[in-house]
Scaffold this active site. Structure first.
Site, PDB file in Angstrom:
ATOM      1  N   ASP A   1      64.872  58.988  60.473  1.00 40.62           N
ATOM      2  CA  ASP A   1      64.857  57.619  59.967  1.00 40.62           C
ATOM      3  C   ASP A   1      64.133  56.755  61.003  1.00 40.62           C
ATOM      4  O   ASP A   1      64.608  56.601  62.131  1.00 40.62           O
ATOM      5  CB  ASP A   1      66.287  57.126  59.732  1.00 40.62           C
ATOM      6  CG  ASP A   1      66.324  55.734  59.113  1.00 40.62           C
ATOM      7  OD1 ASP A   1      65.320  54.992  59.221  1.00 40.62           O
ATOM      8  OD2 ASP A   1      67.360  55.384  58.525  1.00 40.62           O
TER       9      ASP A   1
ATOM     10  N   PHE B   1      73.115  54.657  61.522  1.00 37.55           N
ATOM     11  CA  PHE B   1      73.088  53.490  60.645  1.00 37.55           C
ATOM     12  C   PHE B   1      73.876  53.834  59.386  1.00 37.55           C
ATOM     13  O   PHE B   1      73.710  54.922  58.814  1.00 37.55           O
ATOM     14  CB  PHE B   1      71.659  53.071  60.289  1.00 37.55           C
ATOM     15  CG  PHE B   1      71.659  51.783  59.507  1.00 37.55           C
ATOM     16  CD1 PHE B   1      71.905  50.576  60.146  1.00 37.55           C
ATOM     17  CD2 PHE B   1      71.489  51.783  58.137  1.00 37.55           C
ATOM     18  CE1 PHE B   1      71.962  49.377  59.422  1.00 37.55           C
ATOM     19  CE2 PHE B   1      71.550  50.594  57.408  1.00 37.55           C
ATOM     20  CZ  PHE B   1      71.785  49.389  58.043  1.00 37.55           C
TER      21      PHE B   1
ATOM     22  N   TYR C   1      60.505  46.138  56.175  1.00 33.44           N
ATOM     23  CA  TYR C   1      60.723  44.714  56.469  1.00 33.44           C
ATOM     24  C   TYR C   1      61.090  44.412  57.916  1.00 33.44           C
ATOM     25  O   TYR C   1      61.415  43.279  58.239  1.00 33.44           O
ATOM     26  CB  TYR C   1      61.755  44.105  55.517  1.00 33.44           C
ATOM     27  CG  TYR C   1      63.109  44.776  55.434  1.00 33.44           C
ATOM     28  CD1 TYR C   1      64.083  44.562  56.412  1.00 33.44           C
ATOM     29  CD2 TYR C   1      63.433  45.589  54.366  1.00 33.44           C
ATOM     30  CE1 TYR C   1      65.326  45.160  56.322  1.00 33.44           C
ATOM     31  CE2 TYR C   1      64.681  46.192  54.255  1.00 33.44           C
ATOM     32  CZ  TYR C   1      65.622  45.975  55.239  1.00 33.44           C
ATOM     33  OH  TYR C   1      66.850  46.557  55.139  1.00 33.44           O
ATOM     34  N   LYS C   2      61.062  45.430  58.777  1.00 31.37           N
ATOM     35  CA  LYS C   2      61.377  45.183  60.195  1.00 31.37           C
ATOM     36  C   LYS C   2      60.056  45.042  60.965  1.00 31.37           C
ATOM     37  O   LYS C   2      59.355  44.052  60.799  1.00 31.37           O
ATOM     38  CB  LYS C   2      62.265  46.302  60.721  1.00 31.37           C
ATOM     39  CG  LYS C   2      63.616  46.372  59.996  1.00 31.37           C
ATOM     40  CD  LYS C   2      64.469  47.526  60.516  1.00 31.37           C
ATOM     41  CE  LYS C   2      65.751  47.676  59.717  1.00 31.37           C
ATOM     42  NZ  LYS C   2      66.680  46.553  59.886  1.00 31.37           N
TER      43      LYS C   2
ATOM     44  N   ARG D   1      72.206  41.793  69.748  1.00 37.34           N
ATOM     45  CA  ARG D   1      70.904  42.482  69.731  1.00 37.34           C
ATOM     46  C   ARG D   1      69.784  41.471  69.894  1.00 37.34           C
ATOM     47  O   ARG D   1      69.770  40.434  69.231  1.00 37.34           O
ATOM     48  CB  ARG D   1      70.676  43.179  68.383  1.00 37.34           C
ATOM     49  CG  ARG D   1      71.527  44.350  68.085  1.00 37.34           C
ATOM     50  CD  ARG D   1      70.933  45.182  66.930  1.00 37.34           C
ATOM     51  NE  ARG D   1      70.579  44.380  65.763  1.00 37.34           N
ATOM     52  CZ  ARG D   1      70.113  44.889  64.630  1.00 37.34           C
ATOM     53  NH1 ARG D   1      69.923  46.203  64.511  1.00 37.34           N
ATOM     54  NH2 ARG D   1      69.818  44.120  63.606  1.00 37.34           N
TER      55      ARG D   1
END
Lengths: 412, 412
Positions: free
Chosen positions: A197, A127, A222-223, A371
């Site tokens: 991560d 990422f 927030y995921k 995705r």
């Protein structure tokens, strides 16, 4: 798996031990939301929780809320709530800042703790913020450099010069899940630290930091934790490392006695030394509601549901949308993936926009990946089944060729 | 000024050009809140603004909100709103992270931009996080050290070895306001940069970064800007420095093209390079409401009101509470102070607690300071007058001697 009929998938939902969790969220009518891996849906109790923080706490009790409503303890309290979701001890996790800032704290701390080791090892295509922050650390700390090695060659590449290995547990684009236990063991065998991560795994699949003997971790609020847009992030430091590492972001909230207002920095004991500035209370209130949605749920159940959903989705894309020539990007072995499924297609951007217009929200990742995120707490098998039927219809009709779907947005 | 009667102060409020602003806030009945310098009061529109971000944006539009509701532009948009309050250009301010994290970014960037200069110069007794962060930078960047010099000797102490001077414009404890123009000129005469911490001045008194030719600044969103507990902070970089400075916190939101998801960091142009992680949207919504409370108000009016309130408060403490033997800590010259008044007393802690119990909320700063904050937008002259009468009564009766007021809280 053969592509089932609707009654069959409805029966799967009836048998789902997590089926009651869907009611813990407010999901828009008529939308199949497969993007909880980017922004988790709104927990039903979040509006009231945030309103209480705004009106009753900030509005009525004002400054007294730091003590009266436990604002000052929120970072540690929420950290302790996240801990069981990632296999950590309650005193090993704290909520603070952004994932990016937390990466900076821990990569820098790991480098400074091992002055003889000069390399930050990570994988290309990680990422971006993980790569960028590692590069930022290398610009600040003289003599350090970032080395990238494909994940498959990582274990062999860790050597006596490696200060810290920085890996994302579940890859944001491909959905591939790395073997935390073996890579952690490889890092330790070479005397290096490892930083995981967990942004795309925490709350979506089982994580066992303690069982894998992991040193450091960061992750996103927030995921799959459903903490709301730009929610505060978290960091984990194994107990054995806490007193040996110092955060470079030596803000007052990480001080041993911040309210003595002394001139000299002295790190707090335990995880509080990894705090920096004043905690964002409104974001913490929303994250608290997001964590409530895990009440009574085991991460084993979450993982089982995630696998069941992704098996169904992959079967659907391959069996119902075969003509569309999607290429499966995500590993076929369910043990080797997280909770989203990615497929490649030359026209992924336009297809993604067309699906959104037809009520299926996934997202696009450059250059050619669609995705589809599966959030075990609220995504149902029926959602997946209906999404596949819509994808099949959109592809069969070529609806994505409408020029309206070609325009690029600022945020993709 | 002789201590006036109530009718006189009510006439002062009637003549106050900011009198209509009080209705922009929700203030608890029966409380005189003199702590807006620690946590600003709730703007009347903040609950609706935050609820819209939670329910309509996050809840209904979910991930699409990044484009549809301009979430991605919030840091720059709010920065542009703060700019006129501090004498900056709209493209010189951005909202991000905490004051502490922003201090780290800018002190580090200033040091890296001037490799031949090794000293970070600041004053002893500066707000702790400013000192601690400077010490943290010196731990990370080899060869740098923090030197502290009393503010009165600062101009003479800046020399060819000074990389950056870090000063707080209005002192958190004493309320003393430094001369930004002359100290900035002194820094520039020695070839050094200067960084102003505006946490206790932005929104409380006039600040003219541009007019003073200041290089760098940071500040807090939750004090006079009324952005709510732990609100996102802001940072300012003069246009001439933006392309020459690089943030060490190279998170993806500071990248030139974050949604290309490339492997190599390249800083965005302008202030966006000082962003790090994903912006905290709920906190930004509250800060937006806080900034609305400045609509139609000039900072000259704010400063004039602040002086009028503080003159009244000082007169009251000296004339009505003379027996209590408070020592005025804040400068007597109104041009040399910010918008809070501090007095020292051996029993400041107990007195502060007793005042809170009697409906006057100020705060305590170790070891012996009672701080009384005056927020021009909502504090009235009548508030100050009534607070003085309560202080006089509490002191005369010795009410603070009640042992209940001795217990120390976690947050002071």
């Amino acid at each position: 798996m053969n592509w089932p009929d609707l009654a069959t998938v409805q029966a799967m939902d009836m048998a789902d031990p997590l089926r009651a969790c869907r009611a813990r969220f407010t999901l828009p009518e008529g939308l199949i939301y497969l993007d909880g891996n980017s922004l988790g849906a709104l927990p039903r109790d979040a509006p009231a929780r945030v309103a209480a923080a705004v009106e009753e706490q900030w509005g009525s009790d004002l400054i007294a809320s730091w003590n009266k409503h436990g604002w000052i303890e929120a970072p540690a309290r929420l950290g302790a709530r996240i801990a069981p979701l990632i296999g950590a001890g309650e005193d090993e996790v704290i909520v603070a800042d952004s994932t990016s800032a937390n990466l900076f704290k821990l990569i820098t701390a790991a480098c400074l703790a091992q002055p003889g080791r000069t390399t930050i090892l990570t994988e290309p295509g990680n990422f971006p913020t993980d790569l960028y922050i590692a590069q930022g650390v290398a610009e600040v700390l003289p003599g350090r450099r970032v080395r990238t090695v494909p994940a498959g060659e990582m274990a062999a590449a860790i050597d006596g010069n490696t200060a810290v290995v920085v890996l994302t547990h579940v890859h944001y684009k491909t959905g591939a899940k790395l073997d935390m236990a073996s890579l952690t063991a490889a890092a330790h065998a070479a005397g290096a630290l490892i930083l995981w991560d967990l942004s795309h795994s925490a709350g979506g699949v089982e994580v066992d930091l303690g069982g894998c003997d992991a040193d450091l971790a960061v992750g996103c609020g927030y995921k799959y934790l459903n903490g709301g847009p730009g929610a505060p992030a978290f960091l984990y430091v194994a107990r054995r490392w806490q007193e040996r590492l110092r955060s470079p972001l030596t803000g007052w909230m990480g001080h041993k006695t911040p309210f003595d207002f002394g001139d000299d920095y002295a790190p707090a004991e335990g995880m509080k030394r990894f705090l920096c500035g004043t905690p964002p209370i409104l974001g913490m209130a929303a994250l608290d509601a997001g964590l409530d949605s895990f009440a009574g749920v085991t991460m084993a159940e979450v993982t089982a549901k995630s696998r069941s959903l992704s098996e169904l989705l992959i079967a659907g894309i391959e069996q119902r949308c075969g003509e569309a020539r999607f290429t499966l990007v995500t590993p076929r072995d369910p043990a080797a993936r997280g909770s989203h499924v990615s497929v490649a297609h030359e026209h992924a951007w336009e297809i993604c926009q067309a699906l959104i217009a037809h009520g299926v929200v996934g997202d696009f990742r450059a250059p050619n990946v669609l995705r589809l995120g599966l959030t075990p707490l609220y995504t149902s098998h029926e959602d997946v089944w209906r999404a596949v039927e819509i994808i099949a219809a959109v592809m069969e009709a070529g609806a994505w060729r409408d020029p309206a779907y070609a325009a690029r947005a600022a945020v993709t």
